[in-house]
Design a protein around this motif. Structure first.
Motif, PDB file in Angstrom:
ATOM      1  N   ILE A  77       0.842  -1.207   0.000  1.00 18.74           N
ATOM      2  CA  ILE A  77       0.000   0.000   0.000  1.00 18.74           C
ATOM      3  C   ILE A  77       0.871   1.249   0.000  1.00 18.74           C
ATOM      4  O   ILE A  77       0.581   2.233  -0.698  1.00 18.74           O
ATOM      5  N   GLU A  78       1.955   1.246   0.793  1.00 20.64           N
ATOM      6  CA  GLU A  78       2.818   2.423   0.860  1.00 20.64           C
ATOM      7  C   GLU A  78       3.525   2.696  -0.469  1.00 20.64           C
ATOM      8  O   GLU A  78       3.824   3.851  -0.782  1.00 20.64           O
ATOM      9  N   MET A  79       3.809   1.659  -1.241  1.00 22.16           N
ATOM     10  CA  MET A  79       4.542   1.843  -2.492  1.00 22.16           C
ATOM     11  C   MET A  79       3.631   2.041  -3.696  1.00 22.16           C
ATOM     12  O   MET A  79       4.032   2.693  -4.672  1.00 22.16           O
ATOM     13  N   ILE A  80       2.418   1.492  -3.644  1.00 23.98           N
ATOM     14  CA  ILE A  80       1.535   1.589  -4.813  1.00 23.98           C
ATOM     15  C   ILE A  80       0.747   2.890  -4.823  1.00 23.98           C
ATOM     16  O   ILE A  80       0.489   3.461  -5.895  1.00 23.98           O
ATOM     17  N   GLU A  81       0.371   3.381  -3.663  1.00 26.62           N
ATOM     18  CA  GLU A  81      -0.464   4.585  -3.622  1.00 26.62           C
ATOM     19  C   GLU A  81       0.202   5.781  -4.307  1.00 26.62           C
ATOM     20  O   GLU A  81      -0.456   6.486  -5.089  1.00 26.62           O
ATOM     21  N   ALA A 139      -7.939  -3.067  -6.254  1.00 22.69           N
ATOM     22  CA  ALA A 139      -8.778  -2.625  -5.143  1.00 22.69           C
ATOM     23  C   ALA A 139      -8.367  -1.242  -4.656  1.00 22.69           C
ATOM     24  O   ALA A 139      -9.214  -0.377  -4.390  1.00 22.69           O
ATOM     25  N   LEU A 140      -7.055  -1.004  -4.542  1.00 23.95           N
ATOM     26  CA  LEU A 140      -6.593   0.305  -4.101  1.00 23.95           C
ATOM     27  C   LEU A 140      -6.863   1.377  -5.150  1.00 23.95           C
ATOM     28  O   LEU A 140      -7.207   2.522  -4.809  1.00 23.95           O
ATOM     29  N   ALA A 141      -6.740   1.033  -6.422  1.00 24.09           N
ATOM     30  CA  ALA A 141      -7.006   2.004  -7.491  1.00 24.09           C
ATOM     31  C   ALA A 141      -8.464   2.462  -7.459  1.00 24.09           C
ATOM     32  O   ALA A 141      -8.759   3.658  -7.567  1.00 24.09           O
ATOM     33  N   VAL A 142      -9.386   1.518  -7.304  1.00 24.48           N
ATOM     34  CA  VAL A 142     -10.812   1.877  -7.262  1.00 24.48           C
ATOM     35  C   VAL A 142     -11.126   2.646  -5.992  1.00 24.48           C
ATOM     36  O   VAL A 142     -11.921   3.600  -6.003  1.00 24.48           O
ATOM     37  N   THR A 143     -10.522   2.264  -4.866  1.00 20.40           N
ATOM     38  CA  THR A 143     -10.774   2.969  -3.607  1.00 20.40           C
ATOM     39  C   THR A 143     -10.341   4.421  -3.682  1.00 20.40           C
ATOM     40  O   THR A 143     -11.036   5.316  -3.197  1.00 20.40           O
ATOM     41  N   LEU A 144      -9.188   4.679  -4.297  1.00 19.63           N
ATOM     42  CA  LEU A 144      -8.738   6.064  -4.459  1.00 19.63           C
ATOM     43  C   LEU A 144      -9.631   6.834  -5.417  1.00 19.63           C
ATOM     44  O   LEU A 144      -9.870   8.036  -5.230  1.00 19.63           O
TER      45      LEU A 144
END
Length: 464
Positions: free
Chosen positions: A158-162, A196-201
Motif C-alpha cells: 500500500i505504501e509503495m503503490i499509492e 482494489a486500491l485504485a478503485v478505492t482512491l
C-alpha cells in the motif's frame, strides 16, 4: 605537630645501642642519660653530635601533599623496589601470579596469522571468500549467483503503490504504471490489492480520475499485469468493504456499480459475474452496487454506451461545449445571485487553463444585458473567484485583453458598449481586479468632428 623525618641510619643505631632518651637516666635539661663509665660518656657525646648533624637532613619529598610518617621499623625490601620508575611502569603482575605466557598464545595482535608452528590445510574447501589469502578458485565448486527480490507485505504494498496511482492521476500514462508494478515483484495474494486500491482512491476523486482508473484496469489486464481472477477477487473484496467505504463516500455503491459495468464492457470481467454475485450477496450496500451494474448492462446497447459512463471531463471536452456551460453558469448566477453555486459549477468543469473564457463571457454579458446591477454582480463574482485563487491574475488579464480587442465589433450590437466598459473598468480598479495600467488600455470611442452645418454633414478630413 610536625613529625620529624628520621633517617634509616638512626633506626639502626637505636636498635644496636638502645634508646638514648630514657626518662630515668636523663637529667633535668632533658639531656641524654649519664653513664658511669667515662669512656662511654665520651663516645656517647660524639655519637650525639653525629646524630644531630644527620637528623637535619631530610628525605626526598613525596609527590603527595602530606609527608608520610616513617616508622622506626626496618623497611620492606619489596616496597623500596617500587621507587624505581622503570619498575613502576612494568605491566607484569607485581603479585607474582600468572603463568608468564604471551596473550592468546602468540596468535593475537596486528599482522599475525596464528600461533607459531600452526599449519593450515592447503586444500581448504570451506574458504569461499575471494579476498581470503587461502582462497583457491580451482578447488571451488561451480555455483550460480541469483538476484533475489523479497516479496512485499500488505502494508509495504500500500505504501509503495499509492504514490504510483497518485502520479498516474496527473500524467495518465498507463505504460508507466505497468512498468512500476512489474518491478515490485508482487505475490499472487497481494496482486488483488492493486485494482482494489485504485478503485478505492478513485471513489474520492472526480469523473476524470474515475475514467482514468477504468482505462488503467483495462490496460493492466491486457498487458497481463493482473489477471481476470485477480480483478474478480478485488471487486469481491470491495463489495465486502462497502459499509466502511460508504462512510467516507456516500455514493460508493453507485460508483462501484459503474466500475463493474465498465469492466464488463472492457472484457475484463465475465458477463455472468454480476448475476452470479447477486444471489449470494447479503450486504445491502453490495446488492445496491450489483443492481446498479445490472441495470446499466441491461439497457439496449448498454455495453456500447459504457465508454462514456463517466462522461467527458476536463480538457477532453470540446471548446464549444465548455463555452456553452460557462454561459449557462453565468445566466443562472444572474437569476439566483448565489456565488458559491457558480464557483462549484466552474470547478466541476476542471479546466483551469480555460478560465479566461469565463472572464470574457462575464464582460460580454455585462455589456449585452446592461445596467448597473448586472455589471456590479459580474464584478462581485470575479472578485470572489480571484480572491479564492480559482481564477489567476493571468487568466483575468487574458480575458480583459480579449474583450478590448473585440470591443469594436461588440459596439455594432451594443451602441453604449464603450461607456459600459468604462464603468466596468472603474469597478474592477476599485476592487483591485485591474491595474491602473490595464485600465488605461480600455478603448474609448472617438468623437466625430463635422465641418459645419452648411456642408451637408460631411466628415472633416483628418489630414487637413
Amino acid at each position: 605537630m610536625e613529625v620529624e623525618h628520621v633517617p634509616f641510619q638512626l633506626a639502626n643505631l637505636v636498635q644496636e645501642n638502645g634508646d638514648f632518651s630514657d626518662g630515668d637516666e636523663g637529667d633535668s635539661n632533658n639531656n641524654p642519660g649519664a653513664m658511669t663509665n667515662g669512656s662511654g660518656l665520651a663516645s656517647d657525646t660524639a655519637i650525639e653530635g653525629r646524630i644531630t648533624k644527620k637528623a637535619k637532613r631530610r628525605l626526598k619529598r613525596s609527590p603527595s601533599k602530606e609527608y608520610p610518617v616513617v616508622s622506626l621499623s626496618l623497611p620492606d625490601p619489596s616496597l623500596t623496589a617500587l621507587g624505581n620508575s622503570k619498575e613502576r611502569r612494568d605491566r607484569k603482575s607485581r603479585s607474582g601470579k600468572g603463568r608468564g605466557l604471551p596473550k592468546k598464545g602468540g596468535a593475537g595482535g596486528k599482522g599475525t596469522w596464528g600461533k607459531l608452528g600452526q599449519v593450515y590445510d592447503e586444500n581448504d574447501v570451506e574458504c569461499i571468500d575471494s579476498h581470503d589469502p587461502n582462497y583457491d578458485s580451482e578447488n571451488q565448486d561451480d555455483y550460480t549467483v541469483k538476484t533475489v527480490i523479497p516479496i512485499l507485505t500488505d502494508e509495504e504494498v500500500i505504501e509503495m503503490i499509492e504514490p504510483i496511482f497518485q502520479e498516474y492521476f496527473e500524467h495518465g500514462d498507463t505504460t508507466e504504471v505497468a512498468c512500476c508494478l512489474e518491478e515490485l515483484n508482487l505475490a499472487d495474494k497481494v496482486c488483488l490489492k492493486v485494482p482494489a486500491l485504485a478503485v478505492t482512491l478513485a471513489l474520492e476523486k472526480k469523473a476524470t480520475q474515475r475514467e482514468l482508473t477504468s482505462r488503467l484496469l483495462s490496460d493492466l489486464c491486457a498487458k497481463g499485469v493482473i489477471t481476470d481472477n485477480t480483478l474478480m477477487a478485488a471487486f469481491k473484496k470491495l463489495l465486502d468493504d462497502l459499509p466502511d467505504l460508504t462512510l467516507d463516500t456516500p455514493d460508493a455503491p453507485s460508483v462501484l456499480g459503474h466500475f463493474m459495468a465498465r469492466a464488463v464492457a472492457d472484457d475484463c470481467l465475465p458477463t455472468a459475474f454480476v448475476q452470479q454475485l447477486k444471489g449470494s450477496m447479503q450486504c445491502e450496500h453490495g446488492r445496491m452496487a450489483l443492481d446498479r451494474a445490472s441495470n446499466l448492462l441491461s439497457v439496449n446497447h448498454g455495453i456500447h454506451r459504457m465508454d462514456n459512463i463517466w462522461g467527458v471531463g476536463g480538457g477532453i471536452r470540446p471548446v464549444k461545449m465548455l463555452i456553452k456551460k460557462m454561459v449557462l453558469l453565468l445566466k443562472e448566477y444572474l437569476s439566483s445571485g448565489e456565488i458559491p453555486e457558480a464557483v462549484r459549477c466552474l470547478q466541476e468543469l476542471e479546466v483551469p487553463h480555460f478560465h479566461h473564457e469565463l472572464v470574457y463571457e462575464a464582460c460580454v454579458m455585462a455589456l449585452e444585458v446592461g445596467g448597473e446591477r448586472t455589471t456590479e454582480m459580474m464584478v462581485a463574482l470575479l472578485k470572489e473567484m480571484y480572491s479564492t485563487t480559482i481564477i489567476t491574475y493571468d487568466q483575468l488579464v487574458s480575458g480583459f485583453e480579449r474583450v478590448f480587442d473585440a470591443l469594436p465589433d461588440l459596439v455594432l450590437d451594443v451602441p453604449f458598449a464603450f461607456q459600459i466598459m468604462d464603468y466596468f473598468g472603474d469597478l474592477c480598479v476599485k476592487e483591485k481586479l485591474m491595474s491602473p495600467q490595464m485600465r488605461d488600455k480600455v478603448p474609448s470611442r472617438g468623437r466625430k468632428r463635422f465641418v459645419s452645418e452648411g456642408d451637408g454633414g460631411r466628415v472633416k478630413d483628418e489630414s487637413k
